[in-house]
Enzyme design. Structure first.
Site, short mmCIF file in Angstrom:
data_model
loop_
_atom_site.label_atom_id
_atom_site.label_comp_id
_atom_site.label_asym_id
_atom_site.label_seq_id
_atom_site.Cartn_x
_atom_site.Cartn_y
_atom_site.Cartn_z
CB CYS A 6 -0.91 -0.02 1.22
SG CYS A 6 -2.37 1.01 0.98
CG ASP A 131 -4.24 -0.48 9.63
OD1 ASP A 131 -3.13 -0.78 10.11
OD2 ASP A 131 -4.40 0.38 8.75
O1 LIG Z 1 -0.66 5.51 4.50
C1 LIG Z 1 -1.29 6.40 5.05
O2 LIG Z 1 -0.74 7.45 5.41
C2 LIG Z 1 -2.76 6.24 5.33
C3 LIG Z 1 -3.48 7.32 5.78
C4 LIG Z 1 -4.82 7.18 6.04
C5 LIG Z 1 -5.46 5.96 5.88
C6 LIG Z 1 -4.75 4.87 5.44
C7 LIG Z 1 -3.40 4.99 5.17
N1 LIG Z 1 -2.67 3.92 4.76
C8 LIG Z 1 -3.19 2.61 4.63
C9 LIG Z 1 -2.06 1.66 4.49
O3 LIG Z 1 -1.05 2.03 3.96
C10 LIG Z 1 -2.14 0.27 4.94
O4 LIG Z 1 -3.27 -0.31 4.35
C11 LIG Z 1 -2.17 0.03 6.45
O5 LIG Z 1 -2.64 1.12 7.15
C12 LIG Z 1 -0.84 -0.46 7.00
O6 LIG Z 1 0.11 0.55 7.07
P1 LIG Z 1 1.54 0.30 7.79
O7 LIG Z 1 1.33 0.16 9.24
O8 LIG Z 1 2.34 1.52 7.43
O9 LIG Z 1 2.12 -0.92 7.14
#
Ligand SMILES: O=C(O)c1ccccc1NCC(=O)[C@H](O)[C@H](O)COP(=O)(O)O
Length: 223
Positions: A6, A131
């Site tokens: 993502c 999440d």
């Molecule tokens: O990436 C962001 O900043 C974000 C902001 C608002 C809603 C969702 C967002 N990202 C979703 C993701 O990138 C992933 O699906 C998930 O949240 C896991 O993220 P991570 O902990 O960084 O692997």
């Protein structure tokens, strides 16, 4: 094991995810250091393989905004970061039919088993993504939740509910997450970045390889 990378902001990173063997890529259409718009994504998606799923991530967006963005950006799925709204998911399903994948996000909390029970009867969603959230962010936090505490809920959710683990996953811990939670899929963003919005090729490839190996080992251990 279904794998989604993502928070992509450019073609090079999205192609890297596809080449590394991911099943899906995500683009964030919400307040974020990784925020993109439909115009930017519309020039990326035509260059990606048809086989890779292309998700838009939305926070508290309405039907009109989501539907327009799906069409303009060439998306095949949506990831909804908001309280479950059965009316919204039904509207999306009615409008796009089975061509659109719908992921509902819930944030891990003590009552997540109860939240899963409610979503069990939600026919319009394809999978639930669990999440982490922080005081200031609902996604892309790089923060893991308590996998041990959550494992009971994951393994006892109804078989037709596909669960995707997210939040703080990285190449170094995705195998442990898969062994502990036995999810249907995994999702990562910040754990494979070199900087916010830029993917690190070595970490993306390592993440996909570690997730696939761990999933094979879990399957073998259950035989
Ligand atoms: O990436 C962001 O900043 C974000 C902001 C608002 C809603 C969702 C967002 N990202 C979703 C993701 O990138 C992933 O699906 C998930 O949240 C896991 O993220 P991570 O902990 O960084 O692997």
């Amino acid at each position: 094991m279904w794998i989604k990378i993502c928070g992509n902001t450019n073609l090079e990173d999205a192609q890297l995810a596809a080449e590394a063997g991911a099943d899906a890529v995500g683009f964030v259409f919400a307040e974020s250091p990784r925020r993109v718009n439909a115009m930017q994504v519309s020039v990326i998606t035509p260059h990606l393989p048809n086989t890779i799923e292309k998700y838009g991530v939305f926070v508290d967006a309405d039907f009109g905004t989501i539907a327009r963005t799906v069409v303009e950006s060439g998306l095949t799925g949506v990831q909804l970061h908001a309280s479950p709204d059965p009316l919204l998911t039904l509207q999306l399903r009615d409008h796009f039919g089975s061509t659109l994948r719908i992921l509902q996000v819930i944030h891990y909390a003590q009552d997540f088993g109860k939240q899963l029970k409610i979503l069990r009867n939600e026919r319009a969603i394809d999978a639930v993504l669990i999440d982490s959230r922080t005081a200031t962010a609902v996604g892309g936090t790089g923060t893991r939740f308590d996998w041990q505490a959550a494992s009971h809920g994951f393994q006892n959710s109804s078989p037709q509910l596909r669960l995707i683990a997210a939040g703080g996953l990285k190449p170094e811990n995705v195998a442990e997450a898969i062994r502990t939670l036995q999810p249907w899929g995994v999702d990562v963003s910040s754990g494979v970045e070199s900087a916010p919005g830029r993917k690190d090729p070595v970490r993306v490839r390592a993440f996909v390889a570690a997730a696939k190996t761990a999933a094979e080992q879990v399957v073998a251990s259950l035989r």
